[in-house]
Design a protein around this motif. Sequence first.
Motif, mmCIF file in Angstrom:
data_model
loop_
_atom_site.group_PDB
_atom_site.id
_atom_site.type_symbol
_atom_site.label_atom_id
_atom_site.label_comp_id
_atom_site.label_asym_id
_atom_site.label_seq_id
_atom_site.Cartn_x
_atom_site.Cartn_y
_atom_site.Cartn_z
ATOM 1 N N PRO A 246 0.816 -1.227 0.000
ATOM 2 C CA PRO A 246 0.000 0.000 0.000
ATOM 3 C C PRO A 246 0.845 1.270 0.000
ATOM 4 O O PRO A 246 0.337 2.343 -0.319
ATOM 5 C CB PRO A 246 -0.829 -0.119 1.280
ATOM 6 N N ALA A 247 2.144 1.177 0.334
ATOM 7 C CA ALA A 247 2.989 2.372 0.260
ATOM 8 C C ALA A 247 3.291 2.700 -1.202
ATOM 9 O O ALA A 247 3.785 3.782 -1.508
ATOM 10 C CB ALA A 247 4.281 2.178 1.043
ATOM 11 N N LYS B 149 5.567 1.591 -3.333
ATOM 12 C CA LYS B 149 6.945 1.748 -3.759
ATOM 13 C C LYS B 149 7.672 0.403 -3.754
ATOM 14 O O LYS B 149 7.170 -0.569 -3.187
ATOM 15 C CB LYS B 149 7.665 2.788 -2.882
ATOM 16 N N ASP C 1 18.879 8.315 3.640
ATOM 17 C CA ASP C 1 18.146 9.562 3.835
ATOM 18 C C ASP C 1 18.958 10.733 3.252
ATOM 19 O O ASP C 1 18.648 11.249 2.183
ATOM 20 C CB ASP C 1 17.879 9.745 5.342
ATOM 21 N N ALA D 167 14.240 -2.580 7.027
ATOM 22 C CA ALA D 167 13.551 -3.591 7.841
ATOM 23 C C ALA D 167 13.711 -4.985 7.212
ATOM 24 O O ALA D 167 13.937 -5.976 7.915
ATOM 25 C CB ALA D 167 12.070 -3.233 7.977
ATOM 26 N N ILE D 168 13.635 -5.054 5.867
ATOM 27 C CA ILE D 168 13.806 -6.338 5.179
ATOM 28 C C ILE D 168 15.221 -6.873 5.398
ATOM 29 O O ILE D 168 15.415 -8.045 5.731
ATOM 30 C CB ILE D 168 13.526 -6.189 3.655
ATOM 31 N N HIS E 196 18.737 11.997 -0.619
ATOM 32 C CA HIS E 196 18.095 13.266 -0.967
ATOM 33 C C HIS E 196 19.050 14.253 -1.625
ATOM 34 O O HIS E 196 18.649 15.013 -2.499
ATOM 35 C CB HIS E 196 17.452 13.885 0.282
ATOM 36 N N THR F 102 4.610 -10.845 2.575
ATOM 37 C CA THR F 102 4.879 -9.768 1.626
ATOM 38 C C THR F 102 5.503 -8.630 2.406
ATOM 39 O O THR F 102 4.876 -8.083 3.319
ATOM 40 C CB THR F 102 3.577 -9.298 0.955
ATOM 41 N N MET F 103 6.753 -8.278 2.067
ATOM 42 C CA MET F 103 7.510 -7.351 2.910
ATOM 43 C C MET F 103 7.921 -6.083 2.165
ATOM 44 O O MET F 103 8.277 -6.130 0.989
ATOM 45 C CB MET F 103 8.769 -8.052 3.424
ATOM 46 N N ALA F 104 7.886 -4.956 2.882
ATOM 47 C CA ALA F 104 8.311 -3.671 2.322
ATOM 48 C C ALA F 104 9.277 -2.989 3.291
ATOM 49 O O ALA F 104 9.438 -3.465 4.412
ATOM 50 C CB ALA F 104 7.095 -2.782 2.077
ATOM 51 N N GLU F 105 9.893 -1.905 2.848
ATOM 52 C CA GLU F 105 10.877 -1.130 3.631
ATOM 53 C C GLU F 105 12.230 -1.855 3.652
ATOM 54 O O GLU F 105 12.444 -2.803 4.415
ATOM 55 C CB GLU F 105 10.405 -0.852 5.067
#
Lengths: 221, 221
Positions: free
Chosen positions: A46-47, A49, A99, A65-66, A103, A59-62
Amino acid sequence: MARLYHVPLSPFCRKVRLTLAEKKIEVELIEERYWENAPDFLRRNPAGKVPVLRYDGKTMAESQAICEYLDERHPTPPLMPRDPDARYEVRRLCAWFDDKFHHEVTRNLVYERVNKKIMGQGYPDSKNIKTGATMIKFHLDYMVWLLEQRRWLAGGDMTLADFTAAAHLSCLDYISDVDWRRSATLHEWYAKIKSRPAFRTLLADQVPGFPPPPHYADLDF
Amino acid sequence: MARLYHVPLSPFCRKVRLTLAEKKIEVELIEERYWENAPDFLRRNPAGKVPVLRYDGKTMAESQAICEYLDERHPTPPLMPRDPDARYEVRRLCAWFDDKFHHEVTRNLVYERVNKKIMGQGYPDSKNIKTGATMIKFHLDYMVWLLEQRRWLAGGDMTLADFTAAAHLSCLDYISDVDWRRSATLHEWYAKIKSRPAFRTLLADQVPGFPPPPHYADLDF
């Protein structure tokens, strides 16, 4: 088998790919045009990305964290040290690259030069490219300063901090935005990490319309 | 004694303050006008942002890395579970709030309404405020969806994921941007976390020129 939804020049996807390969976890790579917001993909994450990893029924995101999860589930070879002070330093540097470096550098160069065209979002903004080209120098010098005190970025052993930094630099190297002549120390660090078997998957990447320069996949660059 | 350089309405500083208080680590709070880029502060943190924690002879930056470090050094009461799957879920949610929620909600509301004025960067941009006010609804509903399946955000126990979410929501509550009537489930979760002794430090905050609404520090809100 694990399945990774990714795009080739995403540093966050590359960090997960490096971790999977280092842990010898076989993975099926599926390119995901996530910016088109396909309902199928949004259901997976749902993010909206990448990366999204299908692994062991989850099902993993980030990406951070993964990677820490994979390291905890498959501790050998380790990508995190055992001591809390050393672990802090790894996590601090991962956050620095994902981060601040992202950026100030990766987004300004890779996004402007490649993603915008692929995503149909117009032409590169030369102001952003100039900012990225200026900022990368400060960041590379910071890496050199660290590597003059330590064998690897976070200490005596290779860790997730090195993979995180290498994930960003390898995207930038694909578009010839890293000046390897800037520092022999930095060149030596990248040569060590680039020659690891885990790195092979990244060196085989080909983005249509953006052929990599000859030195990109050359271990003797 | 520990010393934290912070600003009151930064969710990243609040997350560290909650963690320090939960671990009963005494801390001296020093407000840092980091946007003025004072050379002293840049020496403490070359990333030029808060929080910066002086602890045990070290100078530490990056809120997530700091909080995990404090939890590893002071495991009781725990803010991270032991099981890798549960730890993944905590880290995923921390990243969700500190990245996605922050960019879509906190930054659009707190930065526009408060920081801009304090930093002398002009007037609030109503487009950003409108975006933040729209997006917070989706995020609160996602929290409700999680809390209808779990006692706390990441599972059966209170974790760093709850502190991360509460750090953001408490900043938004200070400027009356959270509609607590939206969901009894969410209200109950925030009431539980707000009544913890660790939360008292946040409820005492006063930002000059921006008095909090009466319900902000009221446990019976």
